[in-house]
Design a protein around this motif. Structure first.
Motif, PDB file in Angstrom:
ATOM      1  N   THR A 103     -48.301 -24.126 -25.981  1.00 59.50           N
ATOM      2  CA  THR A 103     -48.945 -25.036 -27.214  1.00 59.50           C
ATOM      3  C   THR A 103     -47.822 -25.927 -27.702  1.00 59.50           C
ATOM      4  N   TYR A 104     -48.138 -26.671 -28.612  1.00 60.81           N
ATOM      5  CA  TYR A 104     -47.051 -27.554 -29.452  1.00 60.81           C
ATOM      6  C   TYR A 104     -46.724 -26.830 -30.539  1.00 60.81           C
ATOM      7  N   ASN A 105     -45.438 -26.803 -30.746  1.00 61.19           N
ATOM      8  CA  ASN A 105     -44.759 -26.006 -31.877  1.00 61.19           C
ATOM      9  C   ASN A 105     -44.084 -26.911 -32.766  1.00 61.19           C
ATOM     10  N   GLN A 106     -43.928 -26.714 -33.981  1.00 61.58           N
ATOM     11  CA  GLN A 106     -42.981 -27.529 -34.927  1.00 61.58           C
ATOM     12  C   GLN A 106     -42.589 -26.747 -36.038  1.00 61.58           C
ATOM     13  N   ILE A 107     -41.480 -27.073 -36.238  1.00 66.14           N
ATOM     14  CA  ILE A 107     -40.837 -26.388 -37.602  1.00 66.14           C
ATOM     15  C   ILE A 107     -40.062 -27.729 -38.549  1.00 66.14           C
ATOM     16  N   MET A 108     -40.468 -27.262 -39.805  1.00 68.27           N
ATOM     17  CA  MET A 108     -40.324 -28.591 -40.660  1.00 68.27           C
ATOM     18  C   MET A 108     -39.425 -27.909 -41.997  1.00 68.27           C
ATOM     19  N   ALA A 109     -38.433 -28.353 -42.101  1.00 67.17           N
ATOM     20  CA  ALA A 109     -37.392 -27.588 -43.333  1.00 67.17           C
ATOM     21  C   ALA A 109     -37.035 -29.008 -44.430  1.00 67.17           C
ATOM     22  N   GLU A 110     -37.297 -28.583 -45.560  1.00 64.86           N
ATOM     23  CA  GLU A 110     -36.958 -29.643 -46.593  1.00 64.86           C
ATOM     24  C   GLU A 110     -35.606 -29.552 -47.168  1.00 64.86           C
ATOM     25  N   VAL A 111     -34.717 -28.926 -46.155  1.00 68.65           N
ATOM     26  CA  VAL A 111     -33.288 -28.883 -46.412  1.00 68.65           C
ATOM     27  C   VAL A 111     -32.501 -29.588 -45.182  1.00 68.65           C
ATOM     28  N   ASP A 112     -31.245 -29.907 -45.157  1.00 68.34           N
ATOM     29  CA  ASP A 112     -30.564 -30.180 -44.236  1.00 68.34           C
ATOM     30  C   ASP A 112     -30.133 -29.050 -43.251  1.00 68.34           C
ATOM     31  N   CYS A 113     -30.698 -28.639 -42.090  1.00 72.59           N
ATOM     32  CA  CYS A 113     -30.483 -27.498 -41.631  1.00 72.59           C
ATOM     33  C   CYS A 113     -30.746 -27.903 -40.058  1.00 72.59           C
ATOM     34  N   LEU A 114     -30.570 -28.968 -39.361  1.00 71.23           N
ATOM     35  CA  LEU A 114     -31.170 -29.228 -37.971  1.00 71.23           C
ATOM     36  C   LEU A 114     -30.430 -27.982 -36.902  1.00 71.23           C
ATOM     37  N   PRO A 115     -29.107 -27.822 -37.043  1.00 71.47           N
ATOM     38  CA  PRO A 115     -28.559 -26.844 -36.028  1.00 71.47           C
ATOM     39  C   PRO A 115     -29.361 -25.498 -36.103  1.00 71.47           C
ATOM     40  N   LEU A 116     -29.744 -25.152 -37.182  1.00 68.57           N
ATOM     41  CA  LEU A 116     -30.695 -23.760 -37.326  1.00 68.57           C
ATOM     42  C   LEU A 116     -32.185 -24.034 -36.756  1.00 68.57           C
ATOM     43  N   LEU A 117     -32.662 -25.222 -36.892  1.00 67.06           N
ATOM     44  CA  LEU A 117     -33.843 -25.468 -36.207  1.00 67.06           C
ATOM     45  C   LEU A 117     -33.650 -25.359 -34.678  1.00 67.06           C
ATOM     46  N   GLU A 118     -32.521 -25.907 -34.184  1.00 66.97           N
ATOM     47  CA  GLU A 118     -32.366 -26.040 -32.733  1.00 66.97           C
ATOM     48  C   GLU A 118     -32.064 -24.618 -32.202  1.00 66.97           C
ATOM     49  N   GLU A 119     -31.697 -23.621 -33.185  1.00 62.92           N
ATOM     50  CA  GLU A 119     -31.429 -22.332 -32.723  1.00 62.92           C
ATOM     51  C   GLU A 119     -32.765 -21.695 -32.617  1.00 62.92           C
ATOM     52  N   CYS A 120     -33.483 -21.903 -33.695  1.00 59.31           N
ATOM     53  CA  CYS A 120     -34.968 -21.446 -33.616  1.00 59.31           C
ATOM     54  C   CYS A 120     -35.881 -21.604 -32.157  1.00 59.31           C
ATOM     55  N   ARG A 121     -35.393 -22.961 -31.727  1.00 59.58           N
ATOM     56  CA  ARG A 121     -36.253 -23.508 -30.724  1.00 59.58           C
ATOM     57  C   ARG A 121     -35.545 -22.530 -29.418  1.00 59.58           C
ATOM     58  N   SER A 122     -34.328 -22.402 -29.502  1.00 56.20           N
ATOM     59  CA  SER A 122     -33.769 -21.701 -28.264  1.00 56.20           C
ATOM     60  C   SER A 122     -34.498 -20.097 -28.469  1.00 56.20           C
ATOM     61  N   LEU A 123     -34.380 -19.693 -29.660  1.00 59.58           N
ATOM     62  CA  LEU A 123     -34.870 -18.369 -29.970  1.00 59.58           C
ATOM     63  C   LEU A 123     -36.358 -18.193 -29.294  1.00 59.58           C
ATOM     64  N   CYS A 124     -37.122 -19.308 -29.737  1.00 63.61           N
ATOM     65  CA  CYS A 124     -38.562 -19.239 -29.239  1.00 63.61           C
ATOM     66  C   CYS A 124     -38.501 -19.090 -27.433  1.00 63.61           C
ATOM     67  N   GLU A 125     -37.871 -20.060 -26.951  1.00 64.14           N
ATOM     68  CA  GLU A 125     -37.774 -20.250 -25.640  1.00 64.14           C
ATOM     69  C   GLU A 125     -37.346 -18.838 -24.849  1.00 64.14           C
ATOM     70  N   ALA A 126     -36.307 -18.083 -25.348  1.00 63.30           N
ATOM     71  CA  ALA A 126     -35.958 -16.723 -25.076  1.00 63.30           C
ATOM     72  C   ALA A 126     -37.108 -15.847 -25.167  1.00 63.30           C
ATOM     73  N   ILE A 127     -37.762 -15.924 -26.417  1.00 64.79           N
ATOM     74  CA  ILE A 127     -38.959 -14.852 -26.328  1.00 64.79           C
ATOM     75  C   ILE A 127     -39.926 -15.040 -25.398  1.00 64.79           C
ATOM     76  N   GLU A 128     -40.315 -16.417 -25.170  1.00 67.72           N
ATOM     77  CA  GLU A 128     -41.387 -16.964 -24.147  1.00 67.72           C
ATOM     78  C   GLU A 128     -40.898 -16.257 -22.937  1.00 67.72           C
ATOM     79  N   ALA A 129     -39.660 -16.727 -22.460  1.00 65.16           N
ATOM     80  CA  ALA A 129     -39.260 -16.099 -21.199  1.00 65.16           C
ATOM     81  C   ALA A 129     -39.242 -14.690 -21.067  1.00 65.16           C
ATOM     82  N   LYS A 130     -38.993 -13.898 -21.914  1.00 68.59           N
ATOM     83  CA  LYS A 130     -38.711 -12.250 -21.945  1.00 68.59           C
ATOM     84  C   LYS A 130     -40.305 -11.686 -21.989  1.00 68.59           C
ATOM     85  N   PHE A 131     -41.146 -12.189 -22.620  1.00 67.73           N
ATOM     86  CA  PHE A 131     -42.522 -11.634 -22.603  1.00 67.73           C
ATOM     87  C   PHE A 131     -43.599 -12.378 -22.055  1.00 67.73           C
TER      88      PHE A 131
END
Length: 305
Positions: free
Chosen positions: A10-38
């Motif tokens: 599915t299509y996924n989106q994370i929106m933050a109202e603060v400047d934290c792009l590196p954190l958002l990218e880390e969340c993307r990597s985290l999700c990709e790892a969870i998908e691969a694992k499970f």
């Protein structure tokens, strides 16, 4: 600031109202790892190995996998089998969204009843193993993986100082505190008979999660009958519960993911009892277009005029 990506089908989106792009990218990597694992579709995943060794031997699993399987098992017990991660043989046979208007033979469905049984999953915490008792049984964590990923992403953002964010993983919503202007996040409740983005109303969320299960995402119509993708594990057929959709609100997305499915399968009467038992707020849209909600959800819902 926001990122978008594909995962969990599915299509996924994370929106933050603060400047934290590196954190958002880390969340993307985290999700990709969870998908691969499970993922049940990844032949190297622990889930695929448990299914491959069904009826043969236990499979060693790590603490995270044990947690996922145990949480799923808990909701299977709570719902008396209305939620069941051993549903995989039935979803594979139906192939809704992949096989056109294919409807399995009654005899083929009957043969699945022994395989689709959450009690066949044996978890051994002491030895760190999981085993399916019968050959042919298979696990599919699709009913809770998105919710788990949303929780993990939310926790990661909070632990690293993100003070305001909205996570939307294919309709699994998780929020971090309020918007920066002090207002709650306004989340629409999808009209299950309309195109995506058309709502029956909105709810205000602050540090909460909302998940919807409905017939509008994947289905086909054959001989005037709608066949949707939410299967009743007890019949191995699309759930016939007089419902078009169920929306639940609570604290953890993994729990709401499982509960939205369980409540849909159970129907409004038994579903409302389970919602009360688990402390979540629930809204049921019936096939006759009536809307029924628990007291907590009624107080939250702002109906569209």
């Amino acid at each position: 600031m926001q990122i978008s990506f594909q995962a969990f089908g599915t299509y996924n989106q994370i929106m933050a109202e603060v400047d934290c792009l590196p954190l958002l990218e880390e969340c993307r990597s985290l999700c990709e790892a969870i998908e691969a694992k499970f993922s049940a579709f990844q032949p190297t995943s622990a889930i695929a190995e448990i299914s491959a060794q069904a009826g043969i031997r236990p499979v060693a699993i790590d603490e995270e996998t044990f947690f996922m399987l145990k949480r799923a098992q808990d909701f299977s017990n709570l719902s008396k089998g209305a939620f069941d991660i051993t549903i995989r043989p039935a979803t594979a046979l139906w192939g809704i969204g992949k096989k056109g208007d294919f409807v399995p033979d009654a005899g083929d469905l009957e043969q699945l009843h022994e395989l689709v049984n959450y009690k066949g999953l044996v978890l051994d915490q002491k030895n760190g193993t999981a085993m399916l008792q019968l050959a042919g049984q298979q696990i599919d964590l699709g009913g809770i993986a998105k919710g788990y990923a949303a929780d993990r992403a939310r926790d990661h953002l909070i632990q690293n100082g993100c003070s305001s964010a909205l996570i939307n993983f294919g309709g699994n919503i998780a929020t971090i505190r309020e918007k920066q202007n002090g207002e709650s996040w306004q989340i629409g409740v999808q009209n299950p008979l309309a195109k995506r983005g058309e709502f029956i109303g909105t709810v205000s969320l602050t540090d909460q999660t909302m998940v919807t299960s409905g017939v509008n995402e994947r289905f086909f119509i054959r001989d005037g009958k709608r066949y949707h993708h939410i299967l009743d594990p007890r019949t191995c057929r699309p759930a016939d519960s007089s419902l078009l959709s169920v929306t639940v609100v609570g604290n953890r997305s993994i729990d709401m993911d499982a509960l939205s499915t369980a409540l849909f399968v159970l129907g409004p009467d038994e579903g409302a009892k389970l919602a009360k038992q688990t402390g979540c707020h629930a809204l049921f849209i019936l096939t006759n277009r009536e809307i029924f909600a628990t007291d907590g959800f009624t107080k939250m819902l702002k109906r569209k005029v």
